[in-house]
Design a protein around this motif. Structure first.
Motif, PDB file in Angstrom:
ATOM      1  N   ASP A 289     -13.883  73.888 106.452  1.00  0.00           N
ATOM      2  CA  ASP A 289     -12.608  73.365 106.939  1.00  0.00           C
ATOM      3  C   ASP A 289     -12.303  73.779 108.372  1.00  0.00           C
ATOM      4  OD1 ASP A 289     -12.152  76.034 106.490  1.00  0.00           O
ATOM      5  OD2 ASP A 289     -10.368  75.765 105.237  1.00  0.00           O
ATOM      6  N   ARG A 290     -13.234  74.514 109.018  1.00  0.00           N
ATOM      7  CA  ARG A 290     -13.032  74.938 110.405  1.00  0.00           C
ATOM      8  C   ARG A 290     -13.909  74.163 111.394  1.00  0.00           C
ATOM      9  NH1 ARG A 290     -10.492  80.023 110.409  1.00  0.00           N
ATOM     10  NH2 ARG A 290      -9.185  80.074 108.533  1.00  0.00           N
ATOM     11  N   VAL A 291     -14.707  73.238 110.883  1.00  0.00           N
ATOM     12  CA  VAL A 291     -15.612  72.479 111.754  1.00  0.00           C
ATOM     13  C   VAL A 291     -15.338  70.995 111.590  1.00  0.00           C
ATOM     14  CG1 VAL A 291     -17.411  74.244 111.771  1.00  0.00           C
ATOM     15  CG2 VAL A 291     -17.428  72.511 109.981  1.00  0.00           C
ATOM     16  N   SER A 292     -15.755  70.225 112.588  1.00  0.00           N
ATOM     17  CA  SER A 292     -15.470  68.781 112.582  1.00  0.00           C
ATOM     18  C   SER A 292     -16.578  67.966 111.939  1.00  0.00           C
ATOM     19  CB  SER A 292     -15.249  68.291 114.024  1.00  0.00           C
ATOM     20  OG  SER A 292     -16.385  68.569 114.834  1.00  0.00           O
ATOM     21  N   ASN A 293     -17.760  68.552 111.803  1.00  0.00           N
ATOM     22  CA  ASN A 293     -18.903  67.856 111.226  1.00  0.00           C
ATOM     23  C   ASN A 293     -19.447  68.715 110.097  1.00  0.00           C
ATOM     24  OD1 ASN A 293     -21.849  67.286 110.882  1.00  0.00           O
ATOM     25  ND2 ASN A 293     -21.464  65.742 112.462  1.00  0.00           N
ATOM     26  N   PRO A 294     -19.771  68.144 108.947  1.00  0.00           N
ATOM     27  CA  PRO A 294     -20.207  68.969 107.809  1.00  0.00           C
ATOM     28  C   PRO A 294     -21.480  69.766 108.043  1.00  0.00           C
ATOM     29  CG  PRO A 294     -20.539  66.622 107.365  1.00  0.00           C
ATOM     30  CD  PRO A 294     -19.691  66.714 108.592  1.00  0.00           C
TER      31      PRO A 294
END
Length: 373
Positions: A289-294
């Motif tokens: 939940d802290r990154v934009s891409n999995p």
């Protein structure tokens, strides 16, 4: 005072200067493990043979723990300054490069400082399709000039392989990378032989241990990498997880999507051309939940196997390395580097130190527009 064009023309080779091209911005940076191949993914290459992801227990007491004391990185800037015509029918780019390598140390007060001077090389890269006599005469004429002496310029050849490289400039960039990795090995060798790298102090190399594929002929080569771990910020998510994957099976990226913060994959086996074995694994160092891409917030780790690692790397060693990497994830370089989610802060500082040694693009390129006296 001959120009660079005139030095080439004396060997009946035409050099056309064109608009200078910064290759590092023009060509997209490849995955750090481009061309990598994992020999075995079906059976874990570690003492724990469970074929499932593992969780690293990150307790509060462990927050300050890290076994890493040194951080090594290499960097290069490459530019196309023109094209040369060989035999009146083939055109190959002429490329120049600034290549740097260096190492930092975390001192007792936990501050990152330079361990030694940054290693520097400046290169003029020419195609190996030029015959040896022409190349050697051009090389000798260039290195005797005042410009070359001031730059400490080396004239080297790159080999363009139609099966490996899409365009010749990629071969020139690969040659510059190879020289950069050799400089990193030189630094590591001096550290080991001087006793700077103690048994309880480990070193991170930014990127995979791909340069170990080179046949250096050093008898103590394995000893150099006893306490070295390669950490890749970017990796190929389409790497197959088994031989069947080449015919429509699972790719590694699909497996990595299942990793939660603090979880790692089993260790996979890699073997280089000299038969040396490596273990590699993937670790998620940022919450999803802290990154934009999995696939962001995951790093790829590599370690050379020792002779006694017949069953693979010891799972406890892999877990301890992974725990150290998780602890290196704080603080971050958020807002300073777009790769922050996979970039370890000490490595980021090392990279910044090395890049500060580059000459500006304009100043460096202008050296090759002057008369070569």
């Amino acid at each position: 005072m001959p120009t660079l064009n005139e030095i080439f023309y004396r060997r009946k080779i035409t050099l056309y200067h064109n608009e200078n091209l910064d290759l590092d911005h023009y060509y997209q940076e490849p995955y750090q493990d481009q061309g990598d191949e994992i020999k075995e993914m079906d059976e874990p290459y570690e003492t724990d043979k469970l074929r499932k992801k593992r969780r690293i227990n990150l307790n509060f007491e462990d927050r300050q723990y890290s076994s890493f004391s040194y951080f090594m990185d290499g960097s290069r800037r490459t530019y196309k300054i023109g094209d040369m015509v060989l035999n009146g029918r083939e055109i190959f780019p002429v490329v120049v490069a600034q290549v740097r390598a260096g190492c930092t140390e975390r001192n007792q007060s936990r501050k990152i400082q330079s361990h030694q001077a940054v290693y520097r090389k400046n290169l003029l890269l020419l195609s190996s399709r030029m015959n040896e006599v022409d190349f050697e005469e051009i090389r000798q004429r260039i290195i005797k000039t005042e410009v070359a002496r001031n730059l400490n310029l080396e004239v080297v050849q790159y080999k363009f392989d139609h099966q490996k490289d899409n365009v010749p400039v990629n071969a020139a960039i690969a040659k510059a990378n190879t020289i950069m990795h050799s400089m990193e090995i030189d630094i590591l060798e001096s550290m080991v032989h001087s006793g700077a790298l103690e048994p309880d102090q480990m070193l991170i190399v930014d990127g995979p241990l791909q340069f170990i594929r080179q046949d250096t002929g050093k008898p103590d080569f394995a000893d150099l990498f006893y306490n070295v771990v390669g950490v890749s910020k970017s990796f190929d998510p389409m790497l197959p997880t088994s031989g069947k994957a080449r015919r429509g099976g699972t790719q590694i990226g699909a497996e990595l999507l299942k990793l939660e913060h603090g979880e790692r994959t089993p260790v996979f086996l890699k073997i280089n051309s000299r038969g040396r074995k490596f273990g590699c694994w993937y670790l998620r160092i940022r919450p999803k939940d802290r990154v934009s891409n999995p696939l962001e917030g995951i790093v790829k780790l590599e370690k050379m196997a020792l002779v006694e690692d017949e069953e693979g790397l010891h799972s406890s060693v892999v877990d301890n390395i992974s725990l150290s990497i998780l602890n290196e994830g704080s603080p971050t370089c958020y807002g300073r580097d777009e790769r922050w989610s996979s970039h370890l802060y000490p490595v980021y500082l090392t990279e910044a130190l090395i890049k500060s040694s580059f000459e500006s693009d304009l100043v460096f390129i202008n050296n090759f527009k002057r008369d070569f006296r």
